[in-house]
Structures are given as C-alpha cells and as structure tokens.
Design an enzyme around this catalytic site. Sequence first.
Site: not given
Length: 420
Positions: A162, A195, A216, A280, A305, A376, A400, A403
């Site tokens: 979390c 979460i 932090y 990651r 196919r 298709g 996480e 990009s």
Amino acid sequence: MFRAASLSLRAIKHRPKTFVEPARMFSVSGMRTEGLQLNSLDTFTEEENMFRDSVKRFAVDIVGPKVREMDEKESMDPTIIQGLFEQGLMGIETSAEHGGAEASFVSAIIAIEELAKIDPSVSVMCDVHNTLVNTIVRKFGTKEQQDKWLPLLSESKLGSFCLSEPVSGSDAFALQTRAKKDGDHWVINGSKMWITNSYEAEIFLIFANVDLSKGYKGITCFIATKDMGIQIAKKEEKLGIRASSTCTLNFDDLRIPAENVIGGEGKGYKLAIEILNEGRIGIAAQMLGLAQGAFDKAVPYTYQRTQFGQPIGTFQGMQFQIAEAAVELETARLLTYNAARRKEEGRSFTKEAAMAKYWASQVAQHVSGSTIEWCGGVGFTRETGIEKFWRDSKIGAIYEGTSNIQLQTIAKFIQQEYSR
C-alpha cells in the site's frame, strides 16, 4: 490435487544435487577462464527448468479453465489463490524454515512469466505478493517479524503493498497518510488508491509519514492485518487484469502495534525505492509472459486459416509481422532475464530493470494488438481470449512506474555515464 503438486515443487529445491549449476557470470568475451563458465542469457539450471515446467502445468491445467469466468466476473476464484499457496508459489524465495520454497529470484520471475502466459491477473497477484510484500519482510524485518509473518505469507495469507494515494502516484513520496505514536501503538489516518490484491488480502504493508517536518524521510512502513480495521472503500472496475483486485483503502484511526514497524522509523522511502526496482523486473516478466501467451494462441491460427488457397500465415506480409513480433519477444526476454540475473548476482540492476519494464510493456501492447489483427474477427471476440491479452497489456505502461518514469530513470544513468 494441489497438495501433491506442491510437495513435488518444494522437493525440487531440496532434492540431492546431481548436477553442477553453471556460474551466473556473463561477459562480452567468449573466452573461458578457470572457475568461470560463460552461458547465454537463456541458460537455466535444471532446478529452474523443473520449476518452470511445474508452474506451466498449474497455469494450463488449473488456471486456464477459469480465466474467462474470472475476467467476466471481475473476481479472483478463491481456489486459484489456494492453489498458488499449495503449489509453493507464494513463498518462492522464502526459506524452508518459514514455509517457503527457498528458490532463487530468477525462479520467481519464471513463475510470473509462466502464469502470465495464461492469465496476467493471476500473475500480478503472485508477483506483488512475492517481489514486494515477501521481500520487504524477508529483507528488512526483524527475526521476530520474519518468524511471525513469513510462514503466514508462504502458506495461507495473501499480501498487499500500500503505497499509492490520490495525490501521490509517480510522485510516490508526496503521500498524505499520517501515523502518530500513541503509547505502544501507532495510529494511522489516510487513504490509499490503486492497491493490488487488496480485496482478498489479509496482510498489508502500509506506508505512512510519521513526521511531516522531515518530508519523505518521515515515511515509515507498517505491517497490518485486515481485521485491525482496514476499510475497502471502492473496488475499481478496470479495462484489463479484471480478476486482479484494485481498491481504494481508508484508514480511520487504524491502530497498529509499535512492533509492526518494518525497517525502522523513517526508513520507508528506502524500502520502497529498493523494492520497486525489483518489482519492475516482475512486471517485465508479466508483460513478457502476456505477449508470449497472445503469440502462442494466435500464430497456430494463421496456419490453419486459409484464404486465396493458402494459409494466411504463409503470405509474406504476415510472415514479416510474425517474425518482427518474435524478435520483439526475444529482446524483451533477454532484457528481463539480464536484469533478473544481475539482481541475483548482487550487481547494480536499476537501469536494467527500468529498461526491461519499459520495453516489455511496449512489446506486450504491440504484440497482443497485432495478434488480434492476425486472427481477424475471431481475435476480436472474447471467446478466444486473445483480445483479453491486449486489454491486460495496457496496465504495463502504468503501474510500478509509468513508461515515462522508466525512461527518466534510464536517462539519468546515461547522463551520469557521459557527463563525467
């Protein structure tokens, strides 16, 4: 049925060794030196190959028949969760002493990849539980905490990580959840968003700030159980990985014993940074498995196919698309397992993890989208499950670390290297 398979899986790690494991050392040179054996990145030990086969059987035989139903219901089948525990897949790196399989990090990545070939929802549940929750307790918990929590996490209790909040996504350390000391307890107030595993989880790692003046550096990690009063405010309805629960959580005067602080007061940000780098690689493996799963479903159809008197897969235009997708899959695989091996060897891997996660998520979107077109109208229907891989792929570029965050991380390493 699950238990028998579980015992054989754990036995893989503890059987007598009748082979010599190759050294995990790689070089640009093809030379051999004494005591050093150089291998390709797709070289795995006998133990790892056996582990892959076992996970693949579980994924195909047990998960496979339930994938569409779970996706339609947007709910994880409890028997799948039970099966993951019984298979030993929820404590892959955890010691046997604590009920785990005591396998390698690469084995965890193998499991995540193989599960994702069948259902990325099940894969991410296993991934978050192993690479985030278990790893934090295993690496940063005290012996008493490990003895208490790891057996539960290995054998029966699903874990949840979390960190994210409405105001702290990519800027994870702007979190607003607060913790205040009250005697021998901490009292937590706030909320978490996006979460994973939270609807079914019983054990939660909660990040909260104990001292706003430190910014932090006041962030601390706490371990809590659902029955302490964690509230599920909302279960999200999502585009993809719909069987994987994603919820908003509320904490209203949530009381947590002081001994449930993991890693020390104010150390939560360090835990999160280190663990997310490992996570990651797990997401890269999930995206790799997803793309391979879509490829494996679609390519055989192109040779079955027939149009204009020949299989559509034999037309040059289709051949080139399939070949390009195969190259993309191989590059994603090499990046993912390179990062995993570097982590396992104790080498730096932050840049490599970012590269793997970024590229595998791109490949997953491109390959899964292409497989729908190759098939298709059939590929566009939910009956085949091919379109589900594309829906599931979109999250890879988001969670996480988006990009853009991965590209930023890679760019910082390049700048450090070339601006000296």
